[in-house]
Design a protein around this motif. Structure first.
Motif, PDB file in Angstrom:
ATOM      1  N   LYS A   1      -4.909  38.829  12.367  1.00 37.45           N
ATOM      2  CA  LYS A   1      -3.351  38.097  12.270  1.00 37.45           C
ATOM      3  C   LYS A   1      -2.374  39.064  12.682  1.00 37.45           C
ATOM      4  CE  LYS A   1      -5.308  35.013   8.825  1.00 37.45           C
ATOM      5  NZ  LYS A   1      -5.566  34.519   7.384  1.00 37.45           N
ATOM      6  N   ASP A   2      -2.464  39.953  13.490  1.00 34.48           N
ATOM      7  CA  ASP A   2      -1.574  40.810  14.171  1.00 34.48           C
ATOM      8  C   ASP A   2      -1.484  42.135  13.167  1.00 34.48           C
ATOM      9  OD1 ASP A   2      -0.949  39.400  16.310  1.00 34.48           O
ATOM     10  OD2 ASP A   2       0.476  38.174  15.541  1.00 34.48           O
ATOM     11  N   ILE A   3      -2.302  42.170  12.098  1.00 35.16           N
ATOM     12  CA  ILE A   3      -2.162  43.263  11.260  1.00 35.16           C
ATOM     13  C   ILE A   3      -3.349  44.262  11.842  1.00 35.16           C
ATOM     14  CG2 ILE A   3      -2.725  43.975   8.765  1.00 35.16           C
ATOM     15  CD1 ILE A   3      -2.054  41.161   7.977  1.00 35.16           C
ATOM     16  N   ASP A   4      -2.923  45.351  11.873  1.00 32.71           N
ATOM     17  CA  ASP A   4      -3.586  46.557  12.268  1.00 32.71           C
ATOM     18  C   ASP A   4      -4.592  46.763  10.753  1.00 32.71           C
ATOM     19  OD1 ASP A   4      -4.959  48.824  12.841  1.00 32.71           O
ATOM     20  OD2 ASP A   4      -3.505  49.796  13.758  1.00 32.71           O
ATOM     21  N   ILE A   5      -5.791  46.315  11.039  1.00 33.86           N
ATOM     22  CA  ILE A   5      -6.587  46.576   9.768  1.00 33.86           C
ATOM     23  C   ILE A   5      -7.147  47.950   9.678  1.00 33.86           C
ATOM     24  CG2 ILE A   5      -7.395  44.381   9.680  1.00 33.86           C
ATOM     25  CD1 ILE A   5      -9.970  44.949  10.575  1.00 33.86           C
ATOM     26  N   ARG A   6      -7.204  48.874  10.436  1.00 38.21           N
ATOM     27  CA  ARG A   6      -7.455  50.345  10.296  1.00 38.21           C
ATOM     28  C   ARG A   6      -6.480  50.880   9.006  1.00 38.21           C
ATOM     29  NH1 ARG A   6      -6.539  52.538  16.505  1.00 38.21           N
ATOM     30  NH2 ARG A   6      -4.514  51.310  15.827  1.00 38.21           N
ATOM     31  N   LYS A   7      -5.215  50.409   9.431  1.00 38.52           N
ATOM     32  CA  LYS A   7      -4.239  51.074   8.574  1.00 38.52           C
ATOM     33  C   LYS A   7      -3.821  50.116   7.204  1.00 38.52           C
ATOM     34  CE  LYS A   7      -1.980  52.976  12.529  1.00 38.52           C
ATOM     35  NZ  LYS A   7      -0.865  52.938  13.331  1.00 38.52           N
ATOM     36  N   PHE A   8      -4.025  48.770   7.512  1.00 36.98           N
ATOM     37  CA  PHE A   8      -3.286  48.045   6.433  1.00 36.98           C
ATOM     38  C   PHE A   8      -4.345  46.923   5.964  1.00 36.98           C
ATOM     39  CE2 PHE A   8       0.156  49.026   9.290  1.00 36.98           C
ATOM     40  CZ  PHE A   8       0.920  49.747   8.700  1.00 36.98           C
ATOM     41  N   GLY A   9      -5.666  46.746   6.407  1.00 41.43           N
ATOM     42  CA  GLY A   9      -6.772  45.962   5.994  1.00 41.43           C
ATOM     43  C   GLY A   9      -7.236  46.196   4.925  1.00 41.43           C
ATOM     44  N   SER A  10      -7.800  45.398   3.953  1.00 43.44           N
ATOM     45  CA  SER A  10      -8.375  45.560   2.725  1.00 43.44           C
ATOM     46  C   SER A  10      -9.627  46.227   3.122  1.00 43.44           C
ATOM     47  CB  SER A  10      -8.521  44.241   1.914  1.00 43.44           C
ATOM     48  OG  SER A  10      -9.398  43.427   2.869  1.00 43.44           O
ATOM     49  N   GLN A  11     -10.245  46.570   1.975  1.00 46.04           N
ATOM     50  CA  GLN A  11     -11.709  47.316   2.057  1.00 46.04           C
ATOM     51  C   GLN A  11     -12.504  46.406   2.680  1.00 46.04           C
ATOM     52  OE1 GLN A  11     -13.662  49.225  -1.194  1.00 46.04           O
ATOM     53  NE2 GLN A  11     -15.109  50.412   0.142  1.00 46.04           N
ATOM     54  N   GLY A  12     -12.557  45.182   2.016  1.00 40.23           N
ATOM     55  CA  GLY A  12     -13.385  44.032   2.463  1.00 40.23           C
ATOM     56  C   GLY A  12     -13.240  43.592   3.936  1.00 40.23           C
ATOM     57  N   GLN A  13     -12.088  43.598   4.415  1.00 33.79           N
ATOM     58  CA  GLN A  13     -11.701  43.197   5.945  1.00 33.79           C
ATOM     59  C   GLN A  13     -12.240  44.409   6.749  1.00 33.79           C
ATOM     60  OE1 GLN A  13      -7.366  42.652   5.392  1.00 33.79           O
ATOM     61  NE2 GLN A  13      -7.496  40.826   6.349  1.00 33.79           N
ATOM     62  N   GLN A  14     -12.055  45.566   6.283  1.00 34.99           N
ATOM     63  CA  GLN A  14     -12.530  46.689   7.287  1.00 34.99           C
ATOM     64  C   GLN A  14     -14.182  46.741   7.340  1.00 34.99           C
ATOM     65  OE1 GLN A  14     -10.708  49.875   5.013  1.00 34.99           O
ATOM     66  NE2 GLN A  14      -8.862  50.041   6.376  1.00 34.99           N
ATOM     67  N   ARG A  15     -14.771  46.322   6.256  1.00 35.02           N
ATOM     68  CA  ARG A  15     -16.269  46.458   6.209  1.00 35.02           C
ATOM     69  C   ARG A  15     -16.741  45.242   6.923  1.00 35.02           C
ATOM     70  NH1 ARG A  15     -18.403  49.754   2.245  1.00 35.02           N
ATOM     71  NH2 ARG A  15     -20.066  48.285   1.521  1.00 35.02           N
ATOM     72  N   THR A  16     -16.227  44.200   6.853  1.00 40.19           N
ATOM     73  CA  THR A  16     -16.570  42.828   7.946  1.00 40.19           C
ATOM     74  C   THR A  16     -16.438  43.017   9.214  1.00 40.19           C
ATOM     75  OG1 THR A  16     -15.951  41.553   5.917  1.00 40.19           O
ATOM     76  CG2 THR A  16     -16.184  40.342   8.039  1.00 40.19           C
ATOM     77  N   ALA A  17     -15.212  43.712   9.447  1.00 37.82           N
ATOM     78  CA  ALA A  17     -14.827  44.154  10.879  1.00 37.82           C
ATOM     79  C   ALA A  17     -16.015  45.307  11.428  1.00 37.82           C
ATOM     80  CB  ALA A  17     -13.557  44.677  11.144  1.00 37.82           C
TER      81      ALA A  17
END
Length: 361
Positions: free
Chosen positions: A265-281
């Motif tokens: 959703k145009d959010i850089d999940i390296r910097k701004f994603g939650s831990q759950g989002q980062q692990r799912t990615a």
């Protein structure tokens, strides 16, 4: 392709070990620090010549010994290959394929394709760019021998250029020699960037669907290649940065400083994603790795899962297990309950305790 057997001598905590693997699912369970991961590490060495932990060869040899031996039998396209690897404390490793020594360790790449997945890989998104570059380099080195050759040459030139930069501070007449190294750096670096870009385009086509399913249709993901030189020509950046490089005594621009961007959703999940989002990615990325190998080599890789299930929730566990039913998989875990509860097909179970491996059932 499948790995048929493994023999270890004086490797890590194993005096001697001989295992025959099933062509499908092999589970190694037991308490922590008993030697389960060491088995996966030995298999990974067979395909990549390196430890997934980054451990030096001398530290893989069992304490009190001077050498270690790994023998692996691989079946590929109906043909068996025996890989012998001798690790030595005070000299480079020796490798032979079907009893014939090879001159360069890089000749081993591509014989077997391995995808290694450990709990540390779940942090690949939130950790630094070096881990994401390592992901690209390890996978592309297995898939593309030209890329491997370019990468080896590029890294050699970077080291030589950095040594020259240190000398240039006190001897200005050496500056002209940088032009020679820069020409080679541009030659190999440009090819590396071009191949990485193509690779990530292929991964991008696969990862979006996997991530969409993993998140129950709530999220999509896009990955893109972030070149350290941006849109500028490599040669222009090197010239522009030369004085700075001499001052800092290191090369500031090139593919050795590239990264992968992950957007949801145009959010850089390296910097701004939650831990759950980062692990799912991260899970999506590793599953994509399996599919890209299938697509490019028209065969399945061997999957090494090192105690990953305990780090995932039930939905992600289920998705992962459903995704690997047709791949030879070596799994380490502390217990087998999660597989039984999932009604997962288990072909061979081994109990590991203090460097002793016992086949069950």
């Amino acid at each position: 392709m499948v790995i048929k057997s493994l023999k270890l001598k004086n490797f890590r905590n194993y005096d001697f070990l001989s295992i025959e693997f099933d062509h499908a699912t092999n589970i190694f369970y037991g308490d922590n620090a008993q030697g389960k991961t060491n088995i996966l590490e030995a298999v990974y060495l067979t395909g990549t010549t390196k430890s997934h932990r980054g451990t030096k060869d001398r530290d893989l040899i069992q304490f009190g010994n001077e050498e270690s031996h790994i023998e692996t039998v691989i079946e590929k396209d109906g043909i068996e290959f025996q890989v012998d690897m001798h690790l030595k404390k005070n000299s480079p490793k020796g490798i032979a394929i079907n009893k014939i020594p090879i001159r360069k360790a890089s000749e081993l790449f591509g014989l077997v394709h391995l995808v290694f997945f450990s709990p540390e890989d779940l942090n690949i998104i939130k950790n630094g760019p070096a881990e994401r570059r390592r992901f690209m380099d390890l996978e592309l080195s297995q898939l593309d021998k030209v890329y491997l050759s370019d990468l080896v040459n590029y890294n050699r030139i970077i080291n030589q250029r950095n040594r020259l930069l240190k000398d240039c501070q006190n001897r200005a007449e050496l500056n002209e020699m940088l032009d020679l190294w820069d020409m080679q750096l541009i030659q190999y670096g440009s090819r590396i960037m071009e191949r990485r870009e193509k690779f990530l385009e292929e991964v991008n086509e696969i990862i979006s669907g996997i991530h969409y399913k993993l998140t129950g249709g709530r999220e999509t993901i896009t990955i893109s290649y972030e070149k350290n030189i941006g849109q500028m020509e490599f040669e222009s950046v090197l010239k522009k940065n030369r004085e700075r490089d001499i001052r800092m005594k290191s090369t500031s621009a090139g593919p050795h400083r590239d990264d992968i961007c992950f957007l949801t959703k145009d959010i850089d999940i390296r910097k701004f994603g939650s831990q759950g989002q980062q692990r799912t990615a991260a899970l999506s990325l590793k599953l994509s790795e399996i599919e890209i190998v299938r697509k490019l080599i028209k065969d399945t890789p061997v999957l090494l899962l090192d105690d990953v299930l305990s780090e995932l929730d039930k939905n992600r566990q289920n998705y992962l297990l459903d995704s690997i039913h047709d791949i030879q998989t070596l799994i380490t875990c502390t217990g087998v309950d999660e597989f039984v509860n999932h009604r997962f097909s288990i072909n061979k179970i081994f109990h590991v305790s203090n460097g002793v491996v016992v086949k069950e059932n």
